[in-house]
Design an enzyme around this catalytic site. Structure first.
Site, mmCIF file in Angstrom:
data_model
loop_
_atom_site.group_PDB
_atom_site.id
_atom_site.type_symbol
_atom_site.label_atom_id
_atom_site.label_comp_id
_atom_site.label_asym_id
_atom_site.label_seq_id
_atom_site.Cartn_x
_atom_site.Cartn_y
_atom_site.Cartn_z
ATOM 1 N N GLY A 1 0.723 -1.082 -0.066
ATOM 2 C CA GLY A 1 -0.128 -0.007 -0.069
ATOM 3 C C GLY A 1 0.917 1.179 0.073
ATOM 4 C CB CYS A 2 -0.137 4.592 -0.898
ATOM 5 S SG CYS A 2 -1.630 4.833 -0.023
ATOM 6 C CE1 TYR A 3 -1.011 8.477 4.569
ATOM 7 C CE2 TYR A 3 -2.834 7.038 4.501
ATOM 8 C CZ TYR A 3 -2.388 8.399 4.424
ATOM 9 O OH TYR A 3 -3.249 9.488 4.625
ATOM 10 C CB THR A 4 2.158 0.007 3.929
ATOM 11 O OG1 THR A 4 1.666 -0.144 2.329
ATOM 12 C CG2 THR A 4 0.945 -0.119 4.893
ATOM 13 C CB THR A 5 5.300 1.962 0.075
ATOM 14 O OG1 THR A 5 4.793 0.743 -0.651
ATOM 15 C CG2 THR A 5 6.524 2.290 -0.819
#
Length: 345
Positions: A148-152
């Protein structure tokens, strides 16, 4: 040349994927789908694609044809929908890169608890698609659950510290801000211009679904059970994520050890830009690109390390990372089709 199809091509991530794939010398887009716009042309919905794509959108009901025609299928659908595609293609050689959450978790019970959706493809062979950390697993995977975006942004920020056991993983706090494109293209009152403009707010406090995804990766890296606080914020800009990550350093850890951990893990990574200790990444410096910029600070008063991470949420946080995983899975040069200069200003 690999034949690829994009399922859910009319969302922001799908459109960004089409933009990137157009410049990929080894990818041919054979099918694009949309349930709400089937029969329409993609360039009527996204005028910036005029003269580039004039393909007609088809329905997922033609999945058998899509699977037979495609070496890879990119799924750009909300959570809960990719599993149907995965099951439809499980007996075909077609490989899958899912930009949603359905195939990101090792433990499907965690997925069900956070996403409130039954996981209907528990037995699926899948790997987590954060390229810099899991490229060896991505190479031969049937299904790649794109990070995911936040996770990356957050995992890349904390990975060197967790892997080298430099921090107490029970003290992690992630404070992240995203542009509004991360909320998708659908009309929502909180994202209406008069509601969003000239404002800045938190949301999903202690409940955001990217929390367990970050915990899973950091636990894998550190070998320790990890529970953290994650608070997302919405910023009145279209693209970009800034993730500010805090953790307490273990006793005796020096600033030089922290510096070395980042250099050892990322010093040769093309898409990671290290600004070093006391660096200040900015979202504008990675806009439209697959880069992640990292800078870190050490507070001797509190014995905490503060890591700053920026990405473009639609590229490194979605479509760009999907293409990076595609390149790894195909044995191509990892930066193929992605070696672009960020847009500025």
């Amino acid at each position: 040349m690999k034949k690829v199809s994009v399922i859910g091509a009319t969302g922001y991530a799908g459109a960004e994927l089409l933009r990137i794939l157009h410049n990929h010398p080894e990818a041919q887009v054979v099918h694009i789908t949309s349930e709400s716009h089937a029969g329409e042309y993609i360039d009527d919905l996204y005028p910036h694609l005029r003269g580039i794509y004039n393909q007609k959108l088809i329905s997922m009901k033609e999945m058998d044809k899509i699977g037979k025609d495609s070496d890879f299928v990119f799924i750009c659908l909300p959570h809960g929908h990719a599993m149907k595609v995965g099951k439809a293609l499980e007996n075909m050689p077609t490989r899958i890169i899912d930009l949603g959450a359905d195939y990101r978790f090792d433990d499907t019970d965690i997925y069900e608890a956070w996403y409130k959706v039954e996981h209907t493809h528990k037995e699926a062979p899948r790997v987590y698609g954060l390229a810099e950390l899991y490229r060896d697993q991505v190479k031969d995977a049937k299904i790649i659950g794109n990070a995911g975006c936040y996770t990356t942004a957050s995992i890349l920020a904390l990975a060197p510290l967790a892997k080298n056991k430099l921090i107490d993983v029970s003290t992690i706090v992630v404070d992240a801000k995203s542009g509004v494109s991360g909320a998708g293209r659908g009309a929502k009152l909180p994202n209406h211009f008069p509601e969003l403009y000239d404002s800045f707010k938190a949301y999903g406090v202690a409940t955001h679904r990217h929390t367990p995804e970050i915990e899973q990766a950091l636990a894998d890296l550190s070998g320790e059970s990890t529970v953290l606080n994650f608070t997302p914020h919405l910023v009145p800009m279209s693209r970009g994520i800034l993730s500010t990550c805090y953790a307490t350093l273990k006793a005796g850890v020096t600033p030089e050890q922290v510096d070395k951990a980042y250099e050892d893990m990322y010093g040769k990574e093309f898409f990671i830009r290290l600004l070093g200790r006391n660096g200040y990444p900015a979202t504008k410096n990675v806009r439209g690109s697959n880069y992640c910029e990292l800078g870190w600070h050490i507070d001797p008063r509190t014995n905490r390390v503060i890591v700053l991470s920026v990405i473009d949420n639609l590229v490194k946080g979605a479509a760009g990372q999907a293409v990076q995983n595609f390149n790894i899975a195909c044995g191509f040069e990892e930066k193929l089709g992605l070696d672009v200069v960020p847009m500025y200003p």
